[in-house]
Design an enzyme around this catalytic site. Structure first.
Site, PDB file in Angstrom:
ATOM      1  N   ARG A 193       0.793  -1.228   0.000  1.00 15.89           N
ATOM      2  CA  ARG A 193       0.000   0.000   0.000  1.00 15.89           C
ATOM      3  C   ARG A 193       0.824   1.276   0.000  1.00 15.89           C
ATOM      4  O   ARG A 193       0.559   2.192  -0.773  1.00 15.89           O
ATOM      5  CB  ARG A 193      -0.927   0.077   1.220  1.00 15.89           C
ATOM      6  CG  ARG A 193      -2.232  -0.641   1.066  1.00 15.89           C
ATOM      7  CD  ARG A 193      -2.624  -1.212   2.386  1.00 15.89           C
ATOM      8  NE  ARG A 193      -1.650  -2.203   2.753  1.00 15.89           N
ATOM      9  CZ  ARG A 193      -1.704  -3.474   2.339  1.00 15.89           C
ATOM     10  NH1 ARG A 193      -2.698  -3.873   1.609  1.00 15.89           N
ATOM     11  NH2 ARG A 193      -0.762  -4.347   2.646  1.00 15.89           N
ATOM     12  N   THR A 194       1.794   1.359   0.899  1.00 12.72           N
ATOM     13  CA  THR A 194       2.471   2.645   1.070  1.00 12.72           C
ATOM     14  C   THR A 194       3.243   3.003  -0.199  1.00 12.72           C
ATOM     15  O   THR A 194       3.109   4.111  -0.728  1.00 12.72           O
ATOM     16  CB  THR A 194       3.403   2.600   2.303  1.00 12.72           C
ATOM     17  OG1 THR A 194       2.664   2.081   3.392  1.00 12.72           O
ATOM     18  CG2 THR A 194       3.928   3.979   2.645  1.00 12.72           C
TER      19      THR A 194
ATOM     20  N   LYS B 192      26.072  -4.706  -1.968  1.00  6.77           N
ATOM     21  CA  LYS B 192      27.542  -4.622  -2.072  1.00  6.77           C
ATOM     22  C   LYS B 192      28.119  -3.902  -0.866  1.00  6.77           C
ATOM     23  O   LYS B 192      29.317  -3.669  -0.799  1.00  6.77           O
ATOM     24  CB  LYS B 192      27.930  -3.870  -3.343  1.00  6.77           C
ATOM     25  CG  LYS B 192      27.395  -4.464  -4.618  1.00  6.77           C
ATOM     26  CD  LYS B 192      27.722  -3.522  -5.791  1.00  6.77           C
ATOM     27  CE  LYS B 192      26.862  -3.825  -6.996  1.00  6.77           C
ATOM     28  NZ  LYS B 192      26.855  -2.702  -7.949  1.00  6.77           N
TER      29      LYS B 192
ATOM     30  N   ARG C  83      11.271   3.749   3.710  1.00  8.84           N
ATOM     31  CA  ARG C  83      10.852   2.763   4.728  1.00  8.84           C
ATOM     32  C   ARG C  83      12.090   1.970   5.126  1.00  8.84           C
ATOM     33  O   ARG C  83      12.834   1.497   4.252  1.00  8.84           O
ATOM     34  CB  ARG C  83       9.778   1.818   4.184  1.00  8.84           C
ATOM     35  CG  ARG C  83       9.502   0.677   5.161  1.00  8.84           C
ATOM     36  CD  ARG C  83       8.302  -0.136   4.782  1.00  8.84           C
ATOM     37  NE  ARG C  83       7.076   0.615   5.000  1.00  8.84           N
ATOM     38  CZ  ARG C  83       5.853   0.083   4.901  1.00  8.84           C
ATOM     39  NH1 ARG C  83       5.708  -1.190   4.584  1.00  8.84           N
ATOM     40  NH2 ARG C  83       4.786   0.819   5.111  1.00  8.84           N
TER      41      ARG C  83
ATOM     42  N   HIS D 264       4.814   5.671  11.594  1.00 10.64           N
ATOM     43  CA  HIS D 264       4.374   5.604  10.195  1.00 10.64           C
ATOM     44  C   HIS D 264       3.416   6.792  10.028  1.00 10.64           C
ATOM     45  O   HIS D 264       2.202   6.628   9.972  1.00 10.64           O
ATOM     46  CB  HIS D 264       3.674   4.265   9.961  1.00 10.64           C
ATOM     47  CG  HIS D 264       3.407   3.920   8.522  1.00 10.64           C
ATOM     48  ND1 HIS D 264       3.538   4.816   7.495  1.00 10.64           N
ATOM     49  CD2 HIS D 264       2.997   2.746   7.948  1.00 10.64           C
ATOM     50  CE1 HIS D 264       3.232   4.223   6.359  1.00 10.64           C
ATOM     51  NE2 HIS D 264       2.899   2.964   6.603  1.00 10.64           N
TER      52      HIS D 264
HETATM   53  N1   CP Z   1      -0.339  -0.041   5.820  1.00 12.61           N
HETATM   54  C1   CP Z   1       0.879  -0.286   5.291  1.00 12.61           C
HETATM   55  O1   CP Z   1       1.883   0.340   5.655  1.00 12.61           O
HETATM   56  O2   CP Z   1       0.872  -1.254   4.327  1.00 12.61           O
HETATM   57  P1   CP Z   1       2.147  -1.734   3.510  1.00 12.61           P
HETATM   58  O3   CP Z   1       3.093  -2.389   4.494  1.00 12.61           O
HETATM   59  O4   CP Z   1       1.617  -2.692   2.490  1.00 12.61           O
HETATM   60  O5   CP Z   1       2.792  -0.519   2.896  1.00 12.61           O
END
Ligand code: CP
Length: 309
Positions: A57-58, A86, A107, A135
């Site tokens: 999603r993100t 590497k 992320r 998040h």
């Molecule tokens: N909600 C969320 O962060 O989903 P993903 O891990 O799929 O990005």
């Protein structure tokens, strides 16, 4: 100049209620623009993404958001195919990505990773999940979903159930909710209670109740925010197996909730909401995922354009 121009998004703690409401107003503006007008907002701009952990999603909602406002995206979604393999450092990877893009989305499994990246990058950095810490853009989409679906946030009774120890969306959501007058019930197994070191401040601002018993709260809640048990963050699989399947929201539970209560989940879901809940009017987790595209479009538009859009 708009106050979000060229600013990083590292923690939801950095936002006031007024700033969150400005983001929601901008998201509504995105929703009301024609596809043609949306494509003018970030025309010719590039979003660079670095995902050191899996995401559906993100990453895809940032990608889709950028495309819908006229920009493009490039990046690394599978870190094993990058020069990290590497031995290249996060610092150098961020430096390189900030050469190729106008804004970075990161992320990473380590707490503090986005703040570190923001110190290195010449371009604004958006935290798309840092360890078990935060998040923030998920919390913005969660709050926006509550506001859209319940028409308000103040005054609501909100249950948050599942893995409250490792689930980073929970910490960002709690800090976001700290701007509102809400009654929050934290429901988890004993071993997955909220981390007290990360909630010391928020406990002063929020009306919080901690419990292991979901049943006694069901009929009182306006929102039930369900989270996945984060198997990958347990140091010992035996400990995970002890709490696996602790709470499963099914039609039996839903029947005991208010008729207009909503069920949210940041997703991915494993087994904590049964599939037959999906078709009920209370299930709003797929709408929540869709709103994420629009809240992220609004954020990108505000960060990239000096005078907003
Ligand atoms: N909600 C969320 O962060 O989903 P993903 O891990 O799929 O990005």
């Amino acid at each position: 100049m708009n106050e979000f121009y060229q600013k990083d998004i590292i923690s939801i703690k950095d936002y006031t209620k007024e700033q969150l409401e400005t983001i929601f107003t901008s998201t509504d503006k995105i929703l009301n623009l024609s596809p043609f007008d949306r494509r003018e907002i970030c025309k010719g701009k590039t979003l660079g993404y670095l995902f050191y952990e899996p995401s559906t999603r993100t990453r895809l909602s940032f990608d889709s958001a950028m495309a819908s406002i006229g920009g493009n995206s490039l990046g690394i979604s599978d870190i094993t195919s990058s020069s990290t393999q590497k031995g290249e450092s996060l610092a150098d990877t961020v430096r390189i990505m900030s050469i190729y893009s106008d804004i970075l989305v990161l992320r990473h499994p380590l707490d503090g990773s986005s703040r570190f990246a923001a110190e290195i990058s010449d371009k604004p950095v958006i935290n798309a999940g840092s360890g078990t810490e935060e998040h923030p853009t998920q919390a913005i989409q969660d709050l926006f979903t509550i506001k859209k679906e319940k028409k308000k946030i103040d005054g609501l009774k909100i249950g948050i159930v599942g893995d409250l120890k490792y689930g980073r969306t929970v910490y960002s959501l709690l800090h976001g909710l700290g701007n509102y007058d809400v009654d929050v019930r934290l429901i988890s197994p004993e071993s997955l209670r909220i981390r007290s070191d990360s909630t010391y401040e928020i406990k002063k601002r929020l009306d919080l109740t901690e419990t292991t018993d979901i049943e006694e709260h069901l009929d009182d809640l306006d929102v039930l925010y369900v989270t996945r048990i984060q198997k990958e963050r347990f140091p010992d699989e035996e400990e995970y197996l002890k709490v696996k399947g602790s709470y499963v929201v099914g039609l039996d539970m839903l029947k005991r909730m208010k008729d207009d209560a909503i069920i949210l989940h940041p997703l991915p879901r494993i087994d904590e909401i049964s599939a037959d809940v999906d078709k009920t009017k209370n299930a709003k987790y797929f709408e929540q995922a869709e709103y994420g595209k629009y809240t992220r479009s609004a954020l990108l538009g505000m960060i990239i354009n000096e005078n907003g859009f």
